[in-house]
Design an enzyme around this catalytic site. Structure first.
Site, PDB file in Angstrom:
ATOM      1  N   GLY A   8      -4.727   0.133 -13.843  1.00  0.00           N
ATOM      2  CA  GLY A   8      -5.322   0.216 -12.504  1.00  0.00           C
ATOM      3  C   GLY A   8      -5.882   1.636 -12.120  1.00  0.00           C
ATOM      4  N   ILE A   9      -6.526   2.250 -13.365  1.00  0.00           N
ATOM      5  CA  ILE A   9      -6.828   3.431 -13.055  1.00  0.00           C
ATOM      6  C   ILE A   9      -8.143   3.613 -12.075  1.00  0.00           C
ATOM      7  CG2 ILE A   9      -8.556   3.663 -15.100  1.00  0.00           C
ATOM      8  CD1 ILE A   9      -7.437   6.527 -15.832  1.00  0.00           C
ATOM      9  N   SER A 128       6.355  -1.165  -3.371  1.00  0.00           N
ATOM     10  CA  SER A 128       6.050  -0.955  -1.752  1.00  0.00           C
ATOM     11  C   SER A 128       6.938  -1.108  -0.640  1.00  0.00           C
ATOM     12  CB  SER A 128       4.714  -2.129  -1.849  1.00  0.00           C
ATOM     13  OG  SER A 128       4.292  -2.225  -0.358  1.00  0.00           O
ATOM     14  N   GLU A 130       5.940  -2.603   1.691  1.00  0.00           N
ATOM     15  CA  GLU A 130       6.038  -3.971   2.194  1.00  0.00           C
ATOM     16  C   GLU A 130       7.060  -4.966   1.953  1.00  0.00           C
ATOM     17  OE1 GLU A 130       3.218  -6.130   3.849  1.00  0.00           O
ATOM     18  OE2 GLU A 130       2.961  -4.232   4.478  1.00  0.00           O
ATOM     19  N   TYR A 151       2.226 -11.302  -1.560  1.00  0.00           N
ATOM     20  CA  TYR A 151       2.312  -9.870  -2.210  1.00  0.00           C
ATOM     21  C   TYR A 151       3.536  -9.287  -2.098  1.00  0.00           C
ATOM     22  CZ  TYR A 151       1.426  -4.851  -2.466  1.00  0.00           C
ATOM     23  OH  TYR A 151       1.551  -3.595  -2.785  1.00  0.00           O
ATOM     24  N   LYS A 155       5.924  -8.085  -5.182  1.00  0.00           N
ATOM     25  CA  LYS A 155       6.783  -6.596  -5.487  1.00  0.00           C
ATOM     26  C   LYS A 155       7.967  -6.801  -5.543  1.00  0.00           C
ATOM     27  CE  LYS A 155       2.679  -4.019  -5.763  1.00  0.00           C
ATOM     28  NZ  LYS A 155       2.507  -3.056  -6.852  1.00  0.00           N
TER      29      LYS A 155
HETATM   30  P1  NAP Z   1      -6.077  -0.420  -5.392  1.00  0.00           P
HETATM   31  O1  NAP Z   1      -6.997   0.556  -4.804  1.00  0.00           O
HETATM   32  O2  NAP Z   1      -6.211  -1.773  -4.887  1.00  0.00           O
HETATM   33  O3  NAP Z   1      -6.108  -0.510  -6.973  1.00  0.00           O
HETATM   34  C1  NAP Z   1      -5.750  -1.680  -7.833  1.00  0.00           C
HETATM   35  C2  NAP Z   1      -6.192  -1.484  -9.062  1.00  0.00           C
HETATM   36  O4  NAP Z   1      -5.364  -2.535 -10.001  1.00  0.00           O
HETATM   37  C3  NAP Z   1      -7.711  -1.555  -9.334  1.00  0.00           C
HETATM   38  O5  NAP Z   1      -7.650  -0.556 -10.475  1.00  0.00           O
HETATM   39  C4  NAP Z   1      -7.779  -2.790  -9.787  1.00  0.00           C
HETATM   40  O6  NAP Z   1      -8.907  -2.986 -10.981  1.00  0.00           O
HETATM   41  C5  NAP Z   1      -6.475  -3.201 -10.746  1.00  0.00           C
HETATM   42  N1  NAP Z   1      -6.468  -4.546 -10.915  1.00  0.00           N
HETATM   43  C6  NAP Z   1      -6.420  -5.633 -10.006  1.00  0.00           C
HETATM   44  N2  NAP Z   1      -6.203  -7.019 -10.614  1.00  0.00           N
HETATM   45  C7  NAP Z   1      -5.845  -6.695 -11.860  1.00  0.00           C
HETATM   46  C8  NAP Z   1      -5.483  -7.238 -13.214  1.00  0.00           C
HETATM   47  N3  NAP Z   1      -5.475  -8.763 -13.077  1.00  0.00           N
HETATM   48  N4  NAP Z   1      -5.223  -6.583 -14.456  1.00  0.00           N
HETATM   49  C9  NAP Z   1      -5.471  -5.373 -14.332  1.00  0.00           C
HETATM   50  N5  NAP Z   1      -5.758  -4.409 -13.416  1.00  0.00           N
HETATM   51  C10 NAP Z   1      -5.967  -5.187 -12.017  1.00  0.00           C
HETATM   52  O7  NAP Z   1      -4.353  -0.050  -5.046  1.00  0.00           O
HETATM   53  P2  NAP Z   1      -4.207   1.526  -4.915  1.00  0.00           P
HETATM   54  O8  NAP Z   1      -4.100   1.550  -2.999  1.00  0.00           O
HETATM   55  O9  NAP Z   1      -4.421   2.317  -5.829  1.00  0.00           O
HETATM   56  O10 NAP Z   1      -2.446   1.226  -5.090  1.00  0.00           O
HETATM   57  C11 NAP Z   1      -1.832   1.180  -6.386  1.00  0.00           C
HETATM   58  C12 NAP Z   1      -0.619   0.521  -6.532  1.00  0.00           C
HETATM   59  O11 NAP Z   1       0.378   0.877  -5.668  1.00  0.00           O
HETATM   60  C13 NAP Z   1      -0.908  -1.188  -6.431  1.00  0.00           C
HETATM   61  O12 NAP Z   1      -0.062  -1.705  -7.342  1.00  0.00           O
HETATM   62  C14 NAP Z   1      -0.392  -1.094  -4.858  1.00  0.00           C
HETATM   63  O13 NAP Z   1       0.007  -2.642  -4.777  1.00  0.00           O
HETATM   64  C15 NAP Z   1       0.814  -0.120  -4.677  1.00  0.00           C
HETATM   65  N6  NAP Z   1       0.960   0.476  -3.350  1.00  0.00           N
HETATM   66  C16 NAP Z   1      -0.140   0.876  -2.673  1.00  0.00           C
HETATM   67  C17 NAP Z   1       0.234   1.516  -1.359  1.00  0.00           C
HETATM   68  C18 NAP Z   1      -0.947   2.084  -0.678  1.00  0.00           C
HETATM   69  O14 NAP Z   1      -0.731   2.327   0.458  1.00  0.00           O
HETATM   70  N7  NAP Z   1      -2.003   2.589  -1.258  1.00  0.00           N
HETATM   71  C19 NAP Z   1       1.440   1.417  -1.165  1.00  0.00           C
HETATM   72  C20 NAP Z   1       2.537   0.964  -1.604  1.00  0.00           C
HETATM   73  C21 NAP Z   1       2.273   0.269  -3.146  1.00  0.00           C
HETATM   74  P3  NAP Z   1     -10.387  -3.341 -10.123  1.00  0.00           P
HETATM   75  O15 NAP Z   1     -11.030  -1.706  -9.880  1.00  0.00           O
HETATM   76  O16 NAP Z   1     -11.126  -3.946 -11.392  1.00  0.00           O
HETATM   77  O17 NAP Z   1     -10.314  -4.219  -8.866  1.00  0.00           O
HETATM   78  O1  G4F Z   2      -4.534  -1.651   5.886  1.00  0.00           O
HETATM   79  P1  G4F Z   2      -3.784  -3.015   5.591  1.00  0.00           P
HETATM   80  O2  G4F Z   2      -4.376  -3.998   4.868  1.00  0.00           O
HETATM   81  O3  G4F Z   2      -2.586  -2.439   4.909  1.00  0.00           O
HETATM   82  P2  G4F Z   2      -1.009  -3.140   4.618  1.00  0.00           P
HETATM   83  O4  G4F Z   2      -1.136  -4.620   4.912  1.00  0.00           O
HETATM   84  O5  G4F Z   2       0.075  -2.294   5.153  1.00  0.00           O
HETATM   85  O6  G4F Z   2      -1.087  -3.089   2.994  1.00  0.00           O
HETATM   86  C1  G4F Z   2      -1.154  -1.644   2.438  1.00  0.00           C
HETATM   87  O7  G4F Z   2      -0.182  -1.122   2.353  1.00  0.00           O
HETATM   88  C2  G4F Z   2       1.073  -1.562   1.655  1.00  0.00           C
HETATM   89  C3  G4F Z   2       2.373  -0.416   1.641  1.00  0.00           C
HETATM   90  O8  G4F Z   2       3.151  -0.784   2.851  1.00  0.00           O
HETATM   91  C4  G4F Z   2       0.682  -1.690   0.006  1.00  0.00           C
HETATM   92  F1  G4F Z   2       1.700  -1.943  -0.588  1.00  0.00           F
HETATM   93  C5  G4F Z   2      -0.496  -2.726  -0.051  1.00  0.00           C
HETATM   94  O9  G4F Z   2      -0.698  -2.781  -1.264  1.00  0.00           O
HETATM   95  C6  G4F Z   2      -1.670  -2.026   0.751  1.00  0.00           C
HETATM   96  O10 G4F Z   2      -1.996  -0.866   0.222  1.00  0.00           O
HETATM   97  O11 G4F Z   2      -3.022  -3.247   7.031  1.00  0.00           O
HETATM   98  C7  G4F Z   2      -2.242  -2.602   7.872  1.00  0.00           C
HETATM   99  C8  G4F Z   2      -1.945  -3.166   9.157  1.00  0.00           C
HETATM  100  C9  G4F Z   2      -1.505  -4.497   9.149  1.00  0.00           C
HETATM  101  O12 G4F Z   2      -0.465  -4.803  10.153  1.00  0.00           O
HETATM  102  C10 G4F Z   2      -2.549  -5.479   9.467  1.00  0.00           C
HETATM  103  O13 G4F Z   2      -2.539  -6.599  10.276  1.00  0.00           O
HETATM  104  O14 G4F Z   2      -3.435  -3.096  10.022  1.00  0.00           O
HETATM  105  C11 G4F Z   2      -3.355  -4.593  10.458  1.00  0.00           C
HETATM  106  N1  G4F Z   2      -4.760  -4.773  10.746  1.00  0.00           N
HETATM  107  C12 G4F Z   2      -5.350  -5.138  11.824  1.00  0.00           C
HETATM  108  N2  G4F Z   2      -6.667  -5.394  11.823  1.00  0.00           N
HETATM  109  C13 G4F Z   2      -5.782  -4.868   9.660  1.00  0.00           C
HETATM  110  C14 G4F Z   2      -6.899  -5.184  10.500  1.00  0.00           C
HETATM  111  N3  G4F Z   2      -5.644  -4.815   8.350  1.00  0.00           N
HETATM  112  C15 G4F Z   2      -6.952  -5.174   7.618  1.00  0.00           C
HETATM  113  N4  G4F Z   2      -6.785  -5.053   6.082  1.00  0.00           N
HETATM  114  N5  G4F Z   2      -8.088  -5.265   8.409  1.00  0.00           N
HETATM  115  C16 G4F Z   2      -8.137  -5.357   9.710  1.00  0.00           C
HETATM  116  O15 G4F Z   2      -9.081  -5.761  10.166  1.00  0.00           O
END
Ligand code: NAP
Ligand code: G4F
Length: 325
Positions: A8-9, A128, A130, A151, A155
């Site tokens: 996921g780079i 996460s 979540e 999701y 996780k």
């Molecule tokens: P992101 O921007 O959505 O990046 C996800 C990456 O996974 C992208 O490079 C995507 O590739 C790749 N991917 C998706 N489906 C795949 C598959 N089938 N095989 C191989 N690669 C695949 O996520 P992020 O925010 O950087 O988060 C990184 C990780 O941390 C994720 O596992 C996410 O669930 C977890 N996480 C994120 C947060 C947060 O707040 N950001 C918090 C807790 C945990 P493409 O570019 O091709 O789509």
């Molecule tokens: O930005 P969100 O989509 O992030 P969410 O659901 O918290 O998930 C992200 O953080 C997780 C870590 O806790 C990661 F594991 C996960 O991969 C992802 O990066 O939504 C945040 C909040 C939710 O409560 C949602 O219901 O915002 C609320 N929201 C309100 N309006 C919305 C919207 N979310 C989205 N995406 N779009 C809206 O229009």
């Protein structure tokens, strides 16, 4: 020189982690999916446009055990960071099986490849907040999980699989339980970037309204640059760990709107419309991290405040439209 593999780079975290590891003189490898076209246009394009490229890219999918096995056999990396996932919570309700395959079982495909090839490889799983779901805040490493989406369920499966491979086969396999982290590189489908990327369009009149769902949900929002540091620190610890990473501060979506629209002196209530399509069948109401264990074990703490994060995101989106804040 240490060799790292980042799945996921092309994601938000993958791109920051690649930069961070390059700064520490790692040889960095990353995976892209066959469906990723025009790699130069992705978040790691700037690391590929040099001669030679600063990172090496491999095509694989977390759904494909054979290519993962081949990759681990060919590279024998010192460290593997499993960041790839179907990471959008709302989308996981529409694609629960795909999400389970990639976000859940995908981690096991990788763990299994490492177990079979080289058990000295260190493994980081992107777990996460979540997973805590309906469990009230503050959440720490002892808080019970109550996942509220396909999701989050996936996780939890990957989280326990990581611990199982540690206990069963002695792998140095760690879970970073990361709370929400954002940046100018955040995908526009997540609420923070959806808001900040809409602001310039609302200003120029290209967009009339900003349609959002639940504004009351509370998240512990930090900066992705801080959080990729924690991932690396965890893998340097002598023992594998499960650690909560967050800021310890929680804000509602409407707090985020307040902070973002304040940067441009606008009143968000004149632009925001509530749209039921952005609500989820089950919501996570309140996330707030207790990061005591991370501070005590690896000495990690965040350096970028909520206000600094929001300002950086808004400013970056304005600049992309040629507008100065
Ligand atoms: P992101 O921007 O959505 O990046 C996800 C990456 O996974 C992208 O490079 C995507 O590739 C790749 N991917 C998706 N489906 C795949 C598959 N089938 N095989 C191989 N690669 C695949 O996520 P992020 O925010 O950087 O988060 C990184 C990780 O941390 C994720 O596992 C996410 O669930 C977890 N996480 C994120 C947060 C947060 O707040 N950001 C918090 C807790 C945990 P493409 O570019 O091709 O789509
Ligand atoms: O930005 P969100 O989509 O992030 P969410 O659901 O918290 O998930 C992200 O953080 C997780 C870590 O806790 C990661 F594991 C996960 O991969 C992802 O990066 O939504 C945040 C909040 C939710 O409560 C949602 O219901 O915002 C609320 N929201 C309100 N309006 C919305 C919207 N979310 C989205 N995406 N779009 C809206 O229009």
């Amino acid at each position: 020189m240490k060799r790292a593999l980042i799945t996921g780079i092309t994601g938000q975290d993958g791109s920051y982690l690649a930069e961070h590891l390059l700064d520490m003189d790692y040889e960095v490898h990353g995976t892209i999916r066959t469906t990723t076209h025009d790699i130069e246009e992705t978040r790691v394009g700037h690391l590929l446009s040099t001669d030679p490229p600063r990172v090496k890219i491999h095509v694989t999918d977390l759904g494909d055990s054979h290519s993962l096995m081949r990759l681990i056999t060919d590279l024998r990396p010192d460290e593997v960071y499993n960041l790839a996932a179907q990471s959008h919570v709302r989308a996981s309700f529409d694609q629960p099986i795909h999400t389970g395959q990639v976000t859940g079982i995908g981690a096991v495909r990788l763990l299994e490849a490492i177990r079979q090839e080289d058990t000295s490889t260190r493994f980081y799983q992107a777990s996460s907040s979540e997973m805590f779901g309906a469990t009230p805040p503050p959440q720490d490493e002892t808080t019970p999980f109550h996942p509220r989406s396909p999701y989050a369920v996936a996780k939890v499966y990957a989280y326990w699989s990581t611990i199982n491979y540690r206990e069963a086969y002695g792998l140095h396999a760690s879970n970073g339980i990361l709370f929400n982290h954002e940046s100018p590189r955040r995908g526009k489908e997540f609420v923070t970037r959806k808001i900040t990327s809409s602001i310039p369009r609302l200003l120029t009149g290209d967009q009339e309204k900003l349609r959002l769902g639940n504004l009351e949900a509370r998240r512990d929002w930090g900066h992705a640059r801080d959080y990729v540091r924690a991932m690396h620190m965890m893998l340097q610890h002598p023992e594998p760990l499960d650690l909560v990473i967050g800021t310890g501060e929680s804000h509602s979506v409407s707090d985020f709107l307040d902070a973002a629209f304040a940067v441009v002196n606008l009143d968000w209530s004149e632009y925001v419309e509530i749209d039921s399509q952005f609500y989820r069948p089950t919501e996570v109401d309140y996330l707030e991290a207790d990061i005591s264990k991370a501070a005590a074990t690896i000495g990690w703490k965040p350096t970028i405040s909520f206000e600094e994060l929001v300002a950086e995101m808004v400013t970056s989106d304005l600049e992309a439209h040629g507008i100065t804040a």
